[in-house]
Design a protein around this motif. Sequence first.
Motif, PDB file in Angstrom:
ATOM      1  N   PHE A 108       0.836  -1.193   0.000  1.00 24.85           N
ATOM      2  CA  PHE A 108       0.000   0.000   0.000  1.00 24.85           C
ATOM      3  C   PHE A 108       0.877   1.252   0.000  1.00 24.85           C
ATOM      4  CE2 PHE A 108      -3.778  -2.379   1.289  1.00 24.85           C
ATOM      5  CZ  PHE A 108      -3.265  -3.419   2.042  1.00 24.85           C
TER       6      PHE A 108
ATOM      7  N   PHE B 285       3.620   7.176   2.991  1.00 19.27           N
ATOM      8  CA  PHE B 285       4.097   5.975   3.650  1.00 19.27           C
ATOM      9  C   PHE B 285       3.822   4.750   2.793  1.00 19.27           C
ATOM     10  CE2 PHE B 285       5.206   7.670   7.739  1.00 19.27           C
ATOM     11  CZ  PHE B 285       4.375   8.761   7.921  1.00 19.27           C
TER      12      PHE B 285
ATOM     13  N   ARG C 106       1.543  -5.879   4.048  1.00 19.79           N
ATOM     14  CA  ARG C 106       0.814  -6.834   4.884  1.00 19.79           C
ATOM     15  C   ARG C 106       0.755  -8.169   4.181  1.00 19.79           C
ATOM     16  NH1 ARG C 106      -5.201  -5.526   5.869  1.00 19.79           N
ATOM     17  NH2 ARG C 106      -4.598  -4.423   7.735  1.00 19.79           N
TER      18      ARG C 106
ATOM     19  N   GLN D 184       1.526 -12.062  11.347  1.00 25.26           N
ATOM     20  CA  GLN D 184       1.455 -11.899   9.899  1.00 25.26           C
ATOM     21  C   GLN D 184       0.364 -10.944   9.486  1.00 25.26           C
ATOM     22  OE1 GLN D 184       1.051 -16.010   8.899  1.00 25.26           O
ATOM     23  NE2 GLN D 184       3.221 -16.267   8.534  1.00 25.26           N
ATOM     24  N   GLY D 185      -0.506 -10.599  10.395  1.00 22.48           N
ATOM     25  CA  GLY D 185      -1.546  -9.664  10.020  1.00 22.48           C
ATOM     26  C   GLY D 185      -1.138  -8.228  10.163  1.00 22.48           C
ATOM     27  N   ASN D 186       0.033  -7.983  10.687  1.00 23.31           N
ATOM     28  CA  ASN D 186       0.443  -6.600  10.908  1.00 23.31           C
ATOM     29  C   ASN D 186       0.535  -5.820   9.628  1.00 23.31           C
ATOM     30  OD1 ASN D 186       0.690  -7.179  13.553  1.00 23.31           O
ATOM     31  ND2 ASN D 186       2.916  -7.242  13.597  1.00 23.31           N
ATOM     32  N   LEU D 187       0.204  -4.582   9.705  1.00 24.57           N
ATOM     33  CA  LEU D 187       0.395  -3.637   8.613  1.00 24.57           C
ATOM     34  C   LEU D 187       1.673  -2.884   8.963  1.00 24.57           C
ATOM     35  CD1 LEU D 187      -0.867  -2.497   6.027  1.00 24.57           C
ATOM     36  CD2 LEU D 187      -2.148  -0.901   7.464  1.00 24.57           C
ATOM     37  N   ILE D 188       2.758  -3.215   8.232  1.00 24.36           N
ATOM     38  CA  ILE D 188       4.079  -2.683   8.543  1.00 24.36           C
ATOM     39  C   ILE D 188       4.354  -1.474   7.667  1.00 24.36           C
ATOM     40  CG2 ILE D 188       6.528  -3.207   8.745  1.00 24.36           C
ATOM     41  CD1 ILE D 188       4.739  -4.921  10.529  1.00 24.36           C
ATOM     42  N   PHE D 189       4.786  -0.380   8.279  1.00 22.94           N
ATOM     43  CA  PHE D 189       5.012   0.862   7.558  1.00 22.94           C
ATOM     44  C   PHE D 189       6.492   1.188   7.439  1.00 22.94           C
ATOM     45  CE2 PHE D 189       0.922   2.931   6.904  1.00 22.94           C
ATOM     46  CZ  PHE D 189       0.093   2.175   7.696  1.00 22.94           C
ATOM     47  N   GLY D 190       6.824   1.890   6.356  1.00 25.75           N
ATOM     48  CA  GLY D 190       8.130   2.523   6.245  1.00 25.75           C
ATOM     49  C   GLY D 190       8.135   3.825   7.028  1.00 25.75           C
TER      50      GLY D 190
END
Lengths: 113, 118
Positions: free
Chosen positions: B35, B91, B95, B103-109
């Motif tokens: 995303f 950003f 996911r 594994q469900g985390n939404l990981i951001f830069g």
Amino acid sequence: GAGVSQSPSNKVTEKGKDVELRCDPISGHTALYWYRQSLGQGLEFLIYFQGNSAPDKSGLPSDRFSAERTGGSVSTLTIQRTQQEDSAVYLCASSFLMNTEAFFGQGTRLTVV
Amino acid sequence: AQTVTQSQPEMSVQEAETVTLSCTYDTSENNYYLFWYKQPPSRQMILVIRQEAYKQQNATENRFSVNFQKAAKSFSLKISDSQLGDTAMYFCAFRTMNYGGSQGNLIFGKGTKLSVKP
């Protein structure tokens, strides 16, 4: 509701006090996320919920932080004995299924003085 | 663990020009979502565009398009005909498609601050 609602919008608290931040997700959304964003910085993951359970709490910075979610809906993030380094914007997001995009609230700006 | 890297802390572009924001990620998963989110000064996070990893075709939303290179684990955002309202933090996020655990985390830069100049 129409969107993710967070309250309060702003909170100023004295060092050492406890605070509760609330997140009201979009109705029917099963996943709920909490992030922390320091001034001008990226999003730091804190915790997420699938229903009422929290499969991953690894992002909580210390045992002063806790969160719960009841009825698969509203979530509360509690910070005990607040410290100045806790000052940040706390963002909540929700999604209908784990595999779709998350919708964010406006955040709570916490200032610890 | 998955990580997302945005190597450009700040960028600027002239109005009506085109700009590309970079994002790379690291994962051992084969199926995932990517995303781009926009955060204007109002603080509201807004989804700009999404890409499913199993789709070879790059996603496009009006003036926004991505260049998804799965093998290189790269997911750049191109903004065409930049407008003043595009000024914001951008950003990149990741996911996995799996349920349960982390594994469900939404990981951001860490984000790229884009300024569009008149």
